[in-house]
Write a protein that holds these residues in place. Sequence first.
Motif, mmCIF file in Angstrom:
data_model
loop_
_atom_site.group_PDB
_atom_site.id
_atom_site.type_symbol
_atom_site.label_atom_id
_atom_site.label_comp_id
_atom_site.label_asym_id
_atom_site.label_seq_id
_atom_site.Cartn_x
_atom_site.Cartn_y
_atom_site.Cartn_z
ATOM 1 N N UNK A 107 2.179 -15.752 -2.677
ATOM 2 C CA UNK A 107 0.913 -15.014 -2.714
ATOM 3 C C UNK A 107 -0.077 -15.697 -3.646
ATOM 4 N N UNK A 108 -1.363 -15.576 -3.314
ATOM 5 C CA UNK A 108 -2.412 -16.035 -4.228
ATOM 6 C C UNK A 108 -2.579 -15.019 -5.348
ATOM 7 N N UNK A 109 -3.145 -15.452 -6.477
ATOM 8 C CA UNK A 109 -3.304 -14.552 -7.623
ATOM 9 C C UNK A 109 -4.240 -13.400 -7.313
ATOM 10 N N UNK A 110 -5.260 -13.639 -6.466
ATOM 11 C CA UNK A 110 -6.193 -12.561 -6.117
ATOM 12 C C UNK A 110 -5.699 -11.712 -4.951
ATOM 13 N N UNK A 111 -4.510 -12.040 -4.434
ATOM 14 C CA UNK A 111 -3.846 -11.294 -3.362
ATOM 15 C C UNK A 111 -4.649 -11.273 -2.058
ATOM 16 N N UNK A 112 -5.537 -12.241 -1.888
ATOM 17 C CA UNK A 112 -6.302 -12.335 -0.641
ATOM 18 C C UNK A 112 -5.623 -13.219 0.392
ATOM 19 N N UNK A 113 -4.726 -14.097 -0.058
ATOM 20 C CA UNK A 113 -4.056 -15.028 0.847
ATOM 21 C C UNK A 113 -2.556 -15.014 0.586
ATOM 22 N N UNK A 120 -4.710 -14.408 5.742
ATOM 23 C CA UNK A 120 -5.531 -13.609 4.834
ATOM 24 C C UNK A 120 -5.016 -12.174 4.845
ATOM 25 N N UNK A 121 -5.132 -11.507 3.719
ATOM 26 C CA UNK A 121 -4.632 -10.134 3.560
ATOM 27 C C UNK A 121 -5.786 -9.238 3.161
ATOM 28 N N UNK A 122 -5.995 -8.169 3.940
ATOM 29 C CA UNK A 122 -7.103 -7.231 3.694
ATOM 30 C C UNK A 122 -6.607 -6.128 2.769
ATOM 31 N N UNK A 123 -6.729 -6.372 1.474
ATOM 32 C CA UNK A 123 -6.190 -5.451 0.482
ATOM 33 C C UNK A 123 -6.937 -4.120 0.473
ATOM 34 N N UNK A 124 -8.269 -4.171 0.587
ATOM 35 C CA UNK A 124 -9.072 -2.943 0.568
ATOM 36 C C UNK A 124 -8.742 -2.051 1.756
ATOM 37 N N UNK A 125 -8.558 -2.652 2.918
ATOM 38 C CA UNK A 125 -8.195 -1.870 4.099
ATOM 39 C C UNK A 125 -6.855 -1.181 3.903
ATOM 40 N N UNK A 126 -5.894 -1.886 3.340
ATOM 41 C CA UNK A 126 -4.560 -1.308 3.165
ATOM 42 C C UNK A 126 -4.604 -0.144 2.185
#
Length: 972
Positions: free
Chosen positions: A472-478, A492-498
Amino acid sequence: MKSLQLDIKKKFSVYCTRVKCVDMHSKEPWLLASLYSGKVIILNLNNQEVLKTFNVSTRPVRSSKWVERKKWIVCGSDEGAIRVYNYNTQEKLKQFEAHPDFIRCISVNPTLPYVLSCSDDLTIKLWDWEKGWKLAGVFEGHNSFVMQVAWNPKDQSQFASASLDDEVKIWSIGSKEARITLNGHTQGVNCVEWYKGKEKPFLISGSDDFSVRLWDYQNKSTVHTLTGHESNVNVVFFHPTLPLIVSGSEDGTVKIWHAINFKLEKSLDYGMGRCWSCSSTKGSTKIAIGFDKGIVYLKLGNEVPSISMDQNGKVIWAKHNEVQTTNLKQISEEELIDGEKLSLNIRDLGQTEIFPKKLTHSPNGRFVSVIGDGDYTIYTALAWRNKNFGSATQFVWSSEGNTYAIFDALNDIVKIFENWKEHTTFEPPFRIKGIFGGALLGIKSDSFICFYDWDKCKIIRRIDVNAKNVIWSDNEQYVTLVTDENVFYVLSYDQELIHAVLEVGNLGQIEGVDEDGIESAFEPLYEFNIPIRGGKWVGDCFIFINSRTNSLCYSIGETIETVAHLPRPMYILGYLAKKNRIFLADKTLAVSSYSIPLNVIEYQTAILRKDYEIAEKILPSISHDRLASISRFLESLGLIEMSLKITTDPTHKFELALKLGKIQLAEKVADEADNDLMWKRLSDMATNNGNWRLAIKSMWKIYDLNGLLLVLTCLSDRDGLEKLAKVAKEREEMSIAFNCYYCLGEMAECLKLLCFEKRFAEATLLARTYIPSKVEETLQLWQNDLKKDRKNEVKKKISESLASPKEYPNLFPNFETSLKIENLLNKTNNNKSKVKKSTYYPKIQNNLSRNLIQEFQENPEQFVIEEEEEEEEKVLLMDFNNSEKGKENENEKGKGNEKENETEKEKEKEKEKEKEKNSSIQQLDLAELEKQSEKTIKKEEEEEEIKDKEEDMIDFSNDPKLNENIISQKND
């Protein structure tokens, strides 16, 4: 203490005669094998190829060892001799008699210039190679054959010995008597080895009583006895990286024992006969074993080092059960050189209660998890205090807080802990093959991976890939998914959506959510067909090691940049933004670093996001030596103009200028670089585009004389051809020079070149065709040349068969006529005929098919040469008043053209008068020019080579054309 979960893999086996001793090289993939046949071989462990063979003796060689710092091997054989070879050149450097009986073992001191040998003569001898292999000591005390000696790795002035008198003794090189004697074996002792760890004063020995004994030599006591072999134990040693004891016996088995609880882990039998020797190297899990029938090469476990680094540069690693630490932030900038091993300030931190297979820092760096075989322990990073422990097959940290998960393979469940207390027990609806930590909890099966949230264990998304690692990336976007198929994916990971979806609670009521999770949780971005060994996200940049090429790389978007090719397999520790460096470690725990500036990553990220304003602001902060790589990055994205502006590499700048069609810039770069390849490229491009100025300039830069001949001939550039002829002569490109003079109509120069090159036959034929007045002279030179080889009768006959026009005029019809025409042409052309362009061919093509001799014989008095001027170009026409074509033209023109013809005739007469004046002037200058020519010839005759050539040259002193060339050369 649980058993080790050893993955033992047989790499290969090689069949040969009885192998009495094996020794692995610590730096090269080489194995030194001593054979009972008297030979010693060096085997390449990568391809099983025998690199070198040493015919040492006709008797068995029972021991041979590397002396790596001297590029030597030292061998001991049954006739009692020691031989020393250079293993690169195979030269025998030394041979001497060391013992009167069999030499059983040789041992090389790791740092001192000493070699120990032991023998059936009951003695141990010390040899000093810096003193010409002088005997430095004899150690006596055993009452039977001395089978093996071994240096103490902690105190290199001590060594141990094993003997068939049932004893193990410890010696010091400063004393001839044994310091310690260990008794306990009931039969002869064949082998002995020291424990290499710091905390335990242990020795291990193998005996003919079928047992292996572990000794505490300080207390002179037996710690433990390992039994299980059914015959003599010939070899025993501590594995250098794993908590293992390896023993080999004449029963044909190799047994692997746990070094802490002394349980038998594995018993290996490869059907190769009796086992005689084993070897391993520091930092490697591989071992080589010598048997009666050959060699077996094994890999025990993996070679990934137990080491971890937190985000602040604190590094912790384990050697066996000993834990050490260092801080990379304390290293000065001067010490940080790409690829260089770092000199670390190491301090002992403590010990682990279990053998560590993996160390991992918590996300905040305050804790370190130590994972063993079936157990885990969590320690505080600063004081190394036990915080928590338990049983687990796998252990992973969450990306936030003190949350972690363990996988219990026995019960096929996952347990999640929060603040050291069990929070959730989770059993997914499939068989678990492994777990991964990070922003989400990843649980894999045989063919897919499911991601769950840490709090409620709700499924986020199922992805159908066989994941080997999740980064995982540190900002949890990737997130990077590494697979077993040598492919990795970037998603890419949509953290806000989750977060928004999880707040609703009932996922089944939300559109786009099914049994496989939230469809839009992940979006695949890139796929790379590259096998990787670990990785680290730095912002939007993913740094990884390409395991196929063993190179350090990073990817931004779809673009991959190679930072460096690594000298050996290495593993990523982490990235320090303040140092602008990525830190790596190898299997021996040696740490090195490579520069990857953060501003470069930020600039490339801004370019990929098409935020060019931010990129322009970052660019000035990037160091000058990084601009070339940045330029190539821009070029790979198709941003050629931007790439051209910042590149510092002249070759790259030249290529970009050509791509953009900026020929003037490319020419300027080529002028500055003065690079032949650049001029060649410009020459080809300019020729294709009809840019003759640049084409000619480029060809002159690289001395493309063939190209210049073609272009200058097509352009009818007389000055250029004259220059080309001169340069070609200087560079001894006589064929080019000949063609230039031929195109210029300089037949005298052509003749001169042929004679200079002693091509007298061709010169004679050329003279017969174009300069008949020189036939006699060239023919004489031809005959003289043939007569030089007096022994060659064929050449002599050829010389005698050659006929001259003077002696045999009947063989040369119309020869006198050709001489008259030559004279008329010389007067008319004035030897300065202009080179014609190819477009002028239609105007003179009729002249090329005319028979001048026939027409001259028919009307010798009316033979004239006319000059016709049209479109500012003069064409030399040879015409006759009574020719049919002339008559037809006159009839067509009629009476109106008669006046014009008369005017033309008057002009011709005036030109003839001017030519006569010029000829008279030339005749006045000839005498003086001839004198100058004679002086030059005399000077040249001083050198023998030039003198020989001058003897073969034709005398052109009376040739008006030659005189004119002399004048032009003088003016030049």
